[in-house]
Each structure stands twice: as C-alpha cells, then as structure tokens.
Design an enzyme around this catalytic site. Sequence first.
Site, mmCIF file in Angstrom:
data_model
loop_
_atom_site.group_PDB
_atom_site.id
_atom_site.type_symbol
_atom_site.label_atom_id
_atom_site.label_comp_id
_atom_site.label_asym_id
_atom_site.label_seq_id
_atom_site.Cartn_x
_atom_site.Cartn_y
_atom_site.Cartn_z
ATOM 1 N N CYS A 186 0.810 -1.234 0.000
ATOM 2 C CA CYS A 186 0.000 0.000 0.000
ATOM 3 C C CYS A 186 0.839 1.278 0.000
ATOM 4 O O CYS A 186 0.498 2.244 -0.692
ATOM 5 C CB CYS A 186 -0.967 -0.015 1.181
ATOM 6 S SG CYS A 186 -0.317 -0.723 2.687
ATOM 7 N N HIS A 224 -2.240 6.457 4.325
ATOM 8 C CA HIS A 224 -0.813 6.506 4.630
ATOM 9 C C HIS A 224 -0.276 7.854 4.155
ATOM 10 O O HIS A 224 -0.535 8.280 3.018
ATOM 11 C CB HIS A 224 -0.062 5.395 3.891
ATOM 12 C CG HIS A 224 -0.411 4.003 4.354
ATOM 13 N ND1 HIS A 224 -1.153 3.739 5.483
ATOM 14 C CD2 HIS A 224 -0.079 2.787 3.827
ATOM 15 C CE1 HIS A 224 -1.275 2.422 5.631
ATOM 16 N NE2 HIS A 224 -0.643 1.828 4.639
HETATM 17 N N1 LIG Z 1 -5.250 -3.262 4.760
HETATM 18 C C1 LIG Z 1 -4.454 -2.765 3.821
HETATM 19 O O1 LIG Z 1 -4.191 -1.544 3.740
HETATM 20 C C2 LIG Z 1 -3.828 -3.686 2.813
HETATM 21 C C3 LIG Z 1 -3.178 -3.110 1.737
HETATM 22 C C4 LIG Z 1 -2.568 -3.914 0.781
HETATM 23 C C5 LIG Z 1 -2.615 -5.285 0.938
HETATM 24 N N2 LIG Z 1 -3.255 -5.846 2.004
HETATM 25 C C6 LIG Z 1 -3.266 -7.321 2.090
HETATM 26 O O2 LIG Z 1 -4.594 -7.799 1.861
HETATM 27 C C7 LIG Z 1 -4.826 -8.996 2.608
HETATM 28 C C8 LIG Z 1 -6.059 -8.810 3.502
HETATM 29 O O3 LIG Z 1 -5.884 -7.648 4.286
HETATM 30 P P1 LIG Z 1 -7.066 -6.919 5.063
HETATM 31 O O4 LIG Z 1 -6.448 -5.665 5.555
HETATM 32 O O5 LIG Z 1 -8.322 -6.851 4.263
HETATM 33 O O6 LIG Z 1 -7.263 -7.943 6.303
HETATM 34 P P2 LIG Z 1 -8.555 -8.273 7.190
HETATM 35 O O7 LIG Z 1 -9.440 -7.096 7.369
HETATM 36 O O8 LIG Z 1 -8.001 -8.960 8.394
HETATM 37 O O9 LIG Z 1 -9.356 -9.363 6.279
HETATM 38 C C9 LIG Z 1 -8.817 -10.636 6.029
HETATM 39 C C10 LIG Z 1 -9.730 -11.414 5.092
HETATM 40 O O10 LIG Z 1 -9.118 -12.687 4.853
HETATM 41 C C11 LIG Z 1 -10.053 -13.707 5.211
HETATM 42 N N3 LIG Z 1 -9.361 -14.866 5.768
HETATM 43 C C12 LIG Z 1 -8.556 -14.916 6.861
HETATM 44 N N4 LIG Z 1 -8.140 -16.184 7.074
HETATM 45 C C13 LIG Z 1 -8.714 -16.944 6.095
HETATM 46 C C14 LIG Z 1 -8.723 -18.309 5.792
HETATM 47 N N5 LIG Z 1 -8.027 -19.201 6.539
HETATM 48 N N6 LIG Z 1 -9.440 -18.743 4.723
HETATM 49 C C15 LIG Z 1 -10.140 -17.893 3.962
HETATM 50 N N7 LIG Z 1 -10.211 -16.555 4.208
HETATM 51 C C16 LIG Z 1 -9.492 -16.099 5.266
HETATM 52 C C17 LIG Z 1 -10.944 -13.080 6.262
HETATM 53 O O11 LIG Z 1 -12.140 -13.807 6.359
HETATM 54 P P3 LIG Z 1 -12.921 -13.907 7.796
HETATM 55 O O12 LIG Z 1 -13.595 -12.576 7.978
HETATM 56 O O13 LIG Z 1 -13.896 -15.006 7.534
HETATM 57 O O14 LIG Z 1 -11.902 -14.208 8.828
HETATM 58 C C18 LIG Z 1 -11.112 -11.671 5.664
HETATM 59 O O15 LIG Z 1 -12.082 -11.706 4.647
HETATM 60 C C19 LIG Z 1 -3.540 -9.267 3.382
HETATM 61 O O16 LIG Z 1 -2.740 -10.159 2.649
HETATM 62 C C20 LIG Z 1 -2.893 -7.890 3.447
HETATM 63 O O17 LIG Z 1 -1.483 -7.973 3.598
HETATM 64 C C21 LIG Z 1 -3.885 -5.076 2.939
#
Ligand SMILES: NC(=O)c1ccc[n+]([C@@H]2O[C@H](COP(=O)([O-])OP(=O)(O)OC[C@H]3O[C@@H](n4cnc5c(N)ncnc54)[C@H](OP(=O)(O)O)[C@@H]3O)[C@@H](O)[C@H]2O)c1
Length: 342
Positions: A130, A246
Amino acid sequence: MAKKVVVVGATGAVGELFIRILEERKFPVSDIKFVASERSAGKPVTFRGQTYRIEALTEKSFDGGWELGLFSIPKDMSKRFSPIAASKGVLVVDNSNAFRMEADVPLVVPEVNADDVTKAERGIIANPNCSTIGMVVGINPLHKAKRIKRLVVTTMQSVSGVGLKGIDEMLRETRAVLDKQAFQRKIFPHQMAFNVLPQIPQKDAFGANGYTSEEMKLLHETRKIMHDDTIRVTMTCTRVPVVYCHSEAINIEFEQPCTPAEARAILAKAPGVKVLDDVSRQLYPLAVDVAGKDDTYVGRIRQDESLDGNRGLNIWLVSDNLRKGAALNAVQIAEAVLAKES
Ligand SMILES: NC(=O)c1ccc[n+]([C@@H]2O[C@H](COP(=O)([O-])OP(=O)(O)OC[C@H]3O[C@@H](n4cnc5c(N)ncnc54)[C@H](OP(=O)(O)O)[C@@H]3O)[C@@H](O)[C@H]2O)c1
C-alpha cells in the site's frame, strides 16, 4: 466483456471495498461470488442490490468457469489458493505479498506499468504494497521528466493497513487509555494509541540489516514497478494512530534540475494525482480528507536547499491505503486486463 468474478476475503477491510469499488466503477460482472474463511460462511453480502451468502474458501471454490479472482486474504492462504485458482483458469489479482517479487508475476500500478498485465504467465498479477502504490503514482511522473537518482522516504501508515482488527484494537486501546483502564493488546507490539511505532509489520519485522520487511518492500517493489534498478531508496516506515490513509514525507534527488513550480506543473497533469499545495492558506493533503478518495494527493512541494542546482525536492504525499493502496488498484488492474482484451 463481462467477467465471472470471485471475491476472496470478502469480509475483510480490503475485501469489503472490492465490493463497493466494483459497484462504483460499474465493472462488467456476469456472475459473482464471495468467499472468506469458514467463520464467515453464510453471512450476507449485498452487491448491486442483491443479497449473496459468503462461502468458505476451499479448493473447489474456483470450479465452474470463474474468470477473475480478486484476492485479499493472509499471505499463506494466498500462497496456497492463488495457484489453485489459476490452474482452473481464474486470473488472480492478489493483494498479499506472496508473489510480488517473483519474476513471472507482474507487479502493477496501472498509472505506471499497465502494459505489464499482459505478462501474467502464471495467471497471477500482484498488487503492490500500500505505501509503495501511493508513492510510485506520485513520483513516477517526476522520474519520467527529471530522472530520480535517490529517494529518502518516511512513511506514517494508518492502522487500517493491518485490516479491520488493527482499527478495532487501536480504537479500543484509545478508549482504555482515556479511561485509565488496563488493556490487553493482541495485534500491535506496543501501545498504538497516542503513539508512533517504528515497526511494520507487527511480527518478525526485522531483517539482518536492521530494516523491516515493509521498508525493504518499498525499495524492491518501487524498482520492479518502475522498471529501474538504478533508483536508490532508503526508508523508515512507521505506524501512526490514524485510521485511514498513509502519509509519506519524501525527499527526492534528481539527475536534472527540478523546481517546485515545474514539479507542480508535471504532477497537475499526472493520472491519479491531485496537487494540493498552497501554504498561504495552510492547504496540504491530510489523511482525514484523503480518506475515501481515489487520487494520491501531493503537497508541501519545496526545494531541497541542501542540494546544489535545484536537484532536490521535498514532498508530502497522502493516499488511501485501502482504496488506491489495495482494492481500487486491484480493480484498476482488472480494468487494464479488460482493456487489453478488447
Ligand atoms: N489493509 C491494507 O491496507 C492492505 C493493503 C494492501 C494489501 N493488504 C493485504 O490484503 C490482505 C487482507 O488484508 P485486510 O487488511 O483486508 O485484512 P482483514 O481485514 O483482516 O481481512 C482478512 C480477510 O481474509 C479472510 N481470511 C482470513 N483467514 C482466512 C482463511 N483461513 N481462509 C479464507 N479466508 C481467510 C478473512 O475472512 P474472515 O472474515 O472469515 O476471517 C477476511 O475476509 C492481506 O494479505 C494484506 O497484507 C492489505
């Protein structure tokens, strides 16, 4: 041509925004389904006025002619499921850092290297980190005009970068501190409320050189996206108690002279960039204002007076980490794929 789309991680901070951004941008969808962990199976999701139910992610999730997978799940899960989806003909746009630096996986920010979407040999395109996405949108136009030699970057990254659990912990800890209550932290390694942490991510952050993995991403991903291994980058990434966006203080050293007026003129015409820079009215980008916006905002453009010959600038750059830093950029990648097909 409309696509059969699977949103993987649909209940997360990024996943929820995938859904809203597909709606906002009227992305052509012929069918869609929403997948998350077993914990969320059966929960309702609304898309274009229709209610769908979340399905639990399994190897079978990608059977049935699905064409596009927007993935936003933890890295280990992506590592496992992206190749499975790709083997079933799904083009995966992956938000995790599982594949970003692999040579046969393009790493794309459409304003910079949209053509790379044609090089998805493994059926996977990676969405960059990000803080890198926001930065390259703002600096690439300056690089094209004046050749950047070196960047010194300090990031101030919001807690939503850790997902919904990061927002929740910071807000609850803030209340606990104000109420002088004890607080059991699970996500951040130190008090996040009213504090600045020079460490991202929360666990296993530091490499042998003392830099964090987040910092090294800023170096390696910038070079890969901009197709230029000569740019020197040094950086400090920090987490601040801000919910969305950010902010980055960036010092740029150029090969050619570049004045603030020239930089403003270049950036004013750059795709995905808005210049907000009028200190006489105290106007500059602020996280609270940029939250929910698609563009990357740049302000406080000043000459670096420590360098001779107008060869340096200092800029202040803010972008929404969940939108441009994640979900929006991924949908724009999918749009770039559609544009290449037509
Ligand atoms: N937040 C940011 O600014 C950002 C920016 C760039 C990239 N990312 C990347 O995007 C990804 C998700 O980030 P996020 O910020 O959206 O996190 P988050 O809010 O914690 O959401 C995680 C998602 O992954 C799912 N998940 C977790 N464990 C799982 C499993 N075992 N099987 C299937 N689904 C699963 C969760 O489902 P449940 O709700 O059912 O647990 C939820 O839908 C990460 O790899 C992160 O590094 C995030």
